[in-house]
Design a protein around this motif. Structure first.
Motif, PDB file in Angstrom:
ATOM      1  N   GLU A   1       0.857  -1.190   0.000  1.00  9.87           N
ATOM      2  CA  GLU A   1       0.000   0.000   0.000  1.00  9.87           C
ATOM      3  C   GLU A   1       0.886   1.229   0.000  1.00  9.87           C
ATOM      4  OE1 GLU A   1      -0.716   0.089   4.836  1.00  9.87           O
ATOM      5  OE2 GLU A   1      -2.297  -0.640   3.500  1.00  9.87           O
ATOM      6  N   ARG A   2       0.293   2.383  -0.368  1.00 11.24           N
ATOM      7  CA  ARG A   2       1.094   3.603  -0.425  1.00 11.24           C
ATOM      8  C   ARG A   2       1.603   3.983   0.968  1.00 11.24           C
ATOM      9  NH1 ARG A   2      -2.472   5.685  -4.551  1.00 11.24           N
ATOM     10  NH2 ARG A   2      -3.611   6.917  -3.022  1.00 11.24           N
ATOM     11  N   SER A   3       2.854   4.400   0.983  1.00  5.38           N
ATOM     12  CA  SER A   3       3.516   4.680   2.260  1.00  5.38           C
ATOM     13  C   SER A   3       3.330   6.143   2.662  1.00  5.38           C
ATOM     14  CB  SER A   3       5.008   4.370   2.137  1.00  5.38           C
ATOM     15  OG  SER A   3       5.716   4.865   3.265  1.00  5.38           O
ATOM     16  N   PRO A   4       3.106   6.410   3.952  1.00  9.00           N
ATOM     17  CA  PRO A   4       3.040   7.806   4.428  1.00  9.00           C
ATOM     18  C   PRO A   4       4.388   8.514   4.339  1.00  9.00           C
ATOM     19  CG  PRO A   4       3.001   6.264   6.282  1.00  9.00           C
ATOM     20  CD  PRO A   4       2.859   5.448   5.039  1.00  9.00           C
ATOM     21  N   ASN A   5       5.464   7.759   4.131  1.00  4.38           N
ATOM     22  CA  ASN A   5       6.785   8.371   4.002  1.00  4.38           C
ATOM     23  C   ASN A   5       7.007   9.034   2.646  1.00  4.38           C
ATOM     24  OD1 ASN A   5       7.755   7.610   6.594  1.00  4.38           O
ATOM     25  ND2 ASN A   5       8.066   5.509   5.833  1.00  4.38           N
ATOM     26  N   THR A   6       6.094   8.744   1.678  1.00  4.01           N
ATOM     27  CA  THR A   6       6.194   9.365   0.352  1.00  4.01           C
ATOM     28  C   THR A   6       4.855  10.000  -0.004  1.00  4.01           C
ATOM     29  OG1 THR A   6       5.646   7.240  -0.674  1.00  4.01           O
ATOM     30  CG2 THR A   6       7.994   7.797  -0.484  1.00  4.01           C
ATOM     31  N   PRO A   7       4.423  11.034   0.747  1.00  4.40           N
ATOM     32  CA  PRO A   7       3.118  11.646   0.476  1.00  4.40           C
ATOM     33  C   PRO A   7       3.048  12.288  -0.907  1.00  4.40           C
ATOM     34  CG  PRO A   7       4.407  12.995   1.988  1.00  4.40           C
ATOM     35  CD  PRO A   7       5.143  11.699   1.833  1.00  4.40           C
ATOM     36  N   TRP A   8       4.190  12.582  -1.491  1.00  5.21           N
ATOM     37  CA  TRP A   8       4.242  13.201  -2.818  1.00  5.21           C
ATOM     38  C   TRP A   8       3.998  12.190  -3.947  1.00  5.21           C
ATOM     39  CZ3 TRP A   8       8.191  10.419  -4.849  1.00  5.21           C
ATOM     40  CH2 TRP A   8       9.189   9.948  -3.982  1.00  5.21           C
ATOM     41  N   TYR A   9       3.951  10.908  -3.619  1.00 12.50           N
ATOM     42  CA  TYR A   9       3.742   9.868  -4.642  1.00 12.50           C
ATOM     43  C   TYR A   9       2.279   9.440  -4.633  1.00 12.50           C
ATOM     44  CZ  TYR A   9       3.845   5.316  -6.959  1.00 12.50           C
ATOM     45  OH  TYR A   9       3.576   4.253  -7.790  1.00 12.50           O
ATOM     46  N   GLN A  10       1.621   9.536  -5.790  1.00  9.89           N
ATOM     47  CA  GLN A  10       0.196   9.231  -5.889  1.00  9.89           C
ATOM     48  C   GLN A  10      -0.094   7.974  -6.714  1.00  9.89           C
ATOM     49  OE1 GLN A  10      -2.069  11.040  -4.100  1.00  9.89           O
ATOM     50  NE2 GLN A  10      -0.174  11.992  -3.313  1.00  9.89           N
ATOM     51  N   GLY A  11       0.955   7.272  -7.133  1.00  8.79           N
ATOM     52  CA  GLY A  11       0.745   6.084  -7.946  1.00  8.79           C
ATOM     53  C   GLY A  11       0.440   4.853  -7.114  1.00  8.79           C
ATOM     54  N   PRO A  12       0.344   3.678  -7.771  1.00 13.50           N
ATOM     55  CA  PRO A  12       0.001   2.448  -7.065  1.00 13.50           C
ATOM     56  C   PRO A  12       1.195   1.885  -6.292  1.00 13.50           C
ATOM     57  CG  PRO A  12       0.468   1.950  -9.348  1.00 13.50           C
ATOM     58  CD  PRO A  12       0.540   3.451  -9.219  1.00 13.50           C
ATOM     59  N   SER A  13       0.896   1.064  -5.286  1.00 14.83           N
ATOM     60  CA  SER A  13       1.957   0.283  -4.652  1.00 14.83           C
ATOM     61  C   SER A  13       2.355  -0.830  -5.618  1.00 14.83           C
ATOM     62  CB  SER A  13       1.466  -0.318  -3.340  1.00 14.83           C
ATOM     63  OG  SER A  13       0.474  -1.318  -3.600  1.00 14.83           O
ATOM     64  N   LEU A  14       3.459  -1.501  -5.311  1.00 14.05           N
ATOM     65  CA  LEU A  14       3.932  -2.560  -6.206  1.00 14.05           C
ATOM     66  C   LEU A  14       2.898  -3.664  -6.347  1.00 14.05           C
ATOM     67  CD1 LEU A  14       6.121  -3.896  -7.926  1.00 14.05           C
ATOM     68  CD2 LEU A  14       7.071  -4.870  -5.825  1.00 14.05           C
ATOM     69  N   ILE A  15       2.356  -4.145  -5.225  1.00 15.19           N
ATOM     70  CA  ILE A  15       1.375  -5.236  -5.296  1.00 15.19           C
ATOM     71  C   ILE A  15       0.117  -4.777  -6.012  1.00 15.19           C
ATOM     72  CG2 ILE A  15      -0.230  -6.606  -3.902  1.00 15.19           C
ATOM     73  CD1 ILE A  15       2.441  -7.885  -4.122  1.00 15.19           C
ATOM     74  N   GLU A  16      -0.328  -3.556  -5.775  1.00 17.89           N
ATOM     75  CA  GLU A  16      -1.516  -3.040  -6.470  1.00 17.89           C
ATOM     76  C   GLU A  16      -1.304  -3.057  -7.973  1.00 17.89           C
ATOM     77  OE1 GLU A  16      -3.247   0.089  -3.123  1.00 17.89           O
ATOM     78  OE2 GLU A  16      -1.909   0.789  -4.696  1.00 17.89           O
ATOM     79  N   HIS A  17      -0.127  -2.643  -8.403  1.00 20.00           N
ATOM     80  CA  HIS A  17       0.147  -2.638  -9.842  1.00 20.00           C
ATOM     81  C   HIS A  17       0.229  -4.060 -10.388  1.00 20.00           C
ATOM     82  CE1 HIS A  17       1.569  -1.355 -13.731  1.00 20.00           C
ATOM     83  NE2 HIS A  17       2.646  -2.125 -13.609  1.00 20.00           N
ATOM     84  N   LEU A  18       0.908  -4.944  -9.661  1.00 15.58           N
ATOM     85  CA  LEU A  18       1.031  -6.326 -10.129  1.00 15.58           C
ATOM     86  C   LEU A  18      -0.332  -7.018 -10.195  1.00 15.58           C
ATOM     87  CD1 LEU A  18       4.232  -7.556  -8.225  1.00 15.58           C
ATOM     88  CD2 LEU A  18       4.053  -6.710 -10.574  1.00 15.58           C
TER      89      LEU A  18
END
Length: 633
Positions: free
Chosen positions: A211-228
């Motif tokens: 899932e998207r990490s709070p450590n990269t709030p500037w990133y709005q794309g999918p997590s790796l598993i979401e994309h896979l």
């Protein structure tokens, strides 16, 4: 299923049944040891609900060698086990990791990424739908990144995840991430990778994996598993034309006659017009049959049995294709070849080629160039060594249906197998057919070889003498021709030394040159036999592969192999031309029996031991052999 015990047969059956309806994604991970590949794979296995490891995968704990529940795994131990495999060389071939999520099943090919293991990466990537290319955020795009990306592009993998890893070690910097993505984008466009999804992550910390990490709030794309889980990898094949190589044909004595195989392109439905290649016969699809009943349609990736409305001849190796969108048919191609054999590729040596479900004989010409996978530089080459990649012309012994590899990996890709060892030595990707393949046709003639044989009063034959230099081949061949001449036979003696003055004057004595020399002699001998002659071919011909290829080309009934079996000690004592003495002094390189191998025939028609048999007696034995074969009366 138990939490930590090794999977037993019932567990495996339950696993397969539980996840049978989920789609599968095959992907490969690329990156050096320091890029965090083992950590990423370990994290994926740890975070997934179920781990199902391949038997080849060896973790530290035997209880985890085949599979365990995700919550029973220790993450540090899992990563250490994966890293230990690499250090111990366990994954020098390919280790396949299996895991599943709520939406999809996954097979990840875990291969070494170093240059010396290029062939292993090719093996793992050959069936992959997607590649995860890791980059250490501290180091950016490296030579190895470019090499892996080139191989991914070469092998037709169109979906790429650019995993900018270890972002925690650069303070989760957006600037670092965007700089790396920008640098990689230019290179990706240069090599034709246009479906790249960049993801900032820390495999060790788990950032942006599930899932998207709070450590990269500037990133709005999918997590790796979401994309896979959501990437659509079947769109290209489904929208392409229908292709199905025939794997199996039901016996003709059964009431049901169908043709089984996997659809590797497009969609097929009952009522569709299809053509059988290479024969070119057409029919209509009557049924699409599976174990679970008939289908209304079958798409790429589905294994089915197809029945046709007409009784037409279809064999294993044929390809069923859409009658409205035909592939090419040719026997000569330009192809990119990844060499995977320990011994170097020898131009014009015959190799067994597997393309789809068809097996043919193939010969590769001298490479046009080879590619430095680190710099993408094209350099001149005479051959290809282990892990090298080159662009070559290749010819098959008969026309085959094909698509360019960029259009369909299944109908445009092939493997090369050594005829003697039965090991895979190369993987190829067809770029296009050669124009001369379409423009050159066999011209029919009215006076054929049978007519010429009647005129001469005997059948054509090639008597192929093989043995070491000084064994007595030329002496026996000369005596045999004298006897055949006395019997009124039409003959010609092709002697190794004599041919080197003309037909082979441009060739040396390297293995590649010896292969080419015998190829030329074989073609000439075949033409002479077609003219009705009894041809006496006297050549060392040290390699079994070339002699076997000559037999196949000429035909069993016209090929008589005579092994002039003389021990090297005896041949060296005779040394009529002083060649052994030169070789022993180091003045003559690549001399058969000294510093170049001789492969004795396994089943020659005649074996002559010249330590006990004189040339006249040997010639008499061959005459009797020709009589027994019906060549002469």
């Amino acid at each position: 299923m138990t939490h930590s015990s090794t999977l037993i047969a019932e567990d495996i059956e339950q696993y397969l049944e539980q996840h049978a309806t989920k789609s599968m994604l095959r992907f490969i991970t690329c990156g050096s040891v320091d890029d965090g590949k083992s950590t990423l794979i370990g994290r994926l296995l740890y975070e997934s609900k179920l781990v199902f490891e391949d038997q080849l995968s060896a973790l530290e704990s035997d209880s985890k060698k085949v599979g365990t529940q995700g919550e029973g795994l220790d993450f540090a131990l899992l990563v250490d086990g994966l890293a230990a495999e690499r250090e111990q060389g366990i994954t020098i071939d390919v280790a396949y990791r299996y895991f599943t999520t709520e939406r999809r099943k996954f097979v990840v090919a875990d291969t070494p990424g170093h240059e010396q293991y290029t062939r292993n990466m090719v093996t793992g990537a050959s069936t992959a739908d997607l590649a995860v290319i890791l980059i250490d955020a501290r180091k950016g795009v490296l030579t190895q990144t470019r090499r892996h990306s080139y191989l991914v592009s070469l092998l037709g993998i169109r979906h790429v995840v650019l995993a900018v890893n270890k972002l925690d070690l650069v303070g989760y910097s957006q600037e670092v991430f965007e700089r790396i993505v920008g640098e990689y984008a230019g290179f990706a466009a240069e090599i034709g990778l246009d479906r790249v999804v960049p993801i900032p992550m820390s495999a060790y910390c788990g950032d942006n994996l599930t899932e998207r990490s709070p450590n990269t709030p500037w990133y709005q794309g999918p997590s790796l598993i979401e994309h896979l889980e959501t990437v659509d990898i079947g769109d290209d094949l489904r929208t392409g034309p229908f292709r199905m190589p025939v794997q199996w044909v039901n016996r003709p004595d059964l009431d049901f006659r169908g043709f089984a195989g996997q659809v590797v392109g497009g969609v097929v439905r009952p009522g569709d017009r299809v053509r059988v290649l290479p024969s070119g016969k057409e029919s209509t699809v009557a049924r699409i049959v599976t174990m679970d009943g008939d289908l209304e349609e079958a798409t790429a990736g589905r294994s089915v049995t197809i029945t046709l409305a007409d009784e037409i001849d279809v064999s294993r190796g044929d390809v069923l294709v859409s009658a409205d969108a035909l592939p090419g048919i040719a026997d000569q191609f330009e192809a990119q070849i990844v060499w995977m054999g320990e011994a170097e590729m020898l131009p014009e040596r015959p190799y067994v080629c597997q393309i789809g479900t068809m097996t043919v004989q193939a010969r590769i010409t001298k490479p046009k160039y080879k590619v430095n996978v680190n710099t993408l530089e094209q350099t001149a080459a005479n051959t290809l060594a282990l892990n090298e990649i080159g662009v070559c012309n290749i010819s098959f012994d008969r026309p085959v249906p094909f698509d360019a590899y960029t259009e369909n990996r299944d109908t445009g890709g092939f493997i090369l197998v050594d005829r003697l060892t039965n090991t895979t030595v190369g993987a190829g990707m067809i770029a296009h057919s050669l124009r001369r393949s379409d423009n050159i046709h066999w011209q029919a003639v009215d006076v054929d070889d049978e007519a010429r044989s009647l005129l001469k009063g005997h059948r054509p034959q090639i008597v192929w003498f093989t043995g070491l230099s000084g064994s007595g081949k030329s002496t026996i061949a000369n005596e045999l021709e004298r006897r055949l001449y006395a019997l009124g036979c039409h003959t010609y003696l092709l002697d190794g030394d004599n041919v080197r003055h003309g037909l082979g004057r441009d060739l040396g004595f390297t293995e590649a040159d010896r292969v080419e020399n015998i190829r030329r002699v074989t073609e000439v001998a075949r033409l002479m036999a077609d003219a009705g002659l009894i041809v006496l071919a006297s050549f060392i011909s040290p390699f079994r592969a070339e002699r076997d290829a000559a037999r196949e080309l000429i035909g069993e009934d016209r090929f008589c192999e005579v092994f002039v079996d003389t021990p090297i000690e005896v041949a060296e004592q005779r040394d009529p031309k002083g060649l052994y003495r030169k070789a022993r002094r180091g003045e003559l390189a690549n001399f058969t029996g000294i510093d170049s191998p001789y492969e004795s025939p396994e089943s020659p028609e005649l074996r002559i031991d010249t330590t006990v048999t004189a040339s006249a007696e040997a010639a008499a034995q061959i005459v009797e052999k020709l009589r027994s074969r019906g060549v002469i009366a």
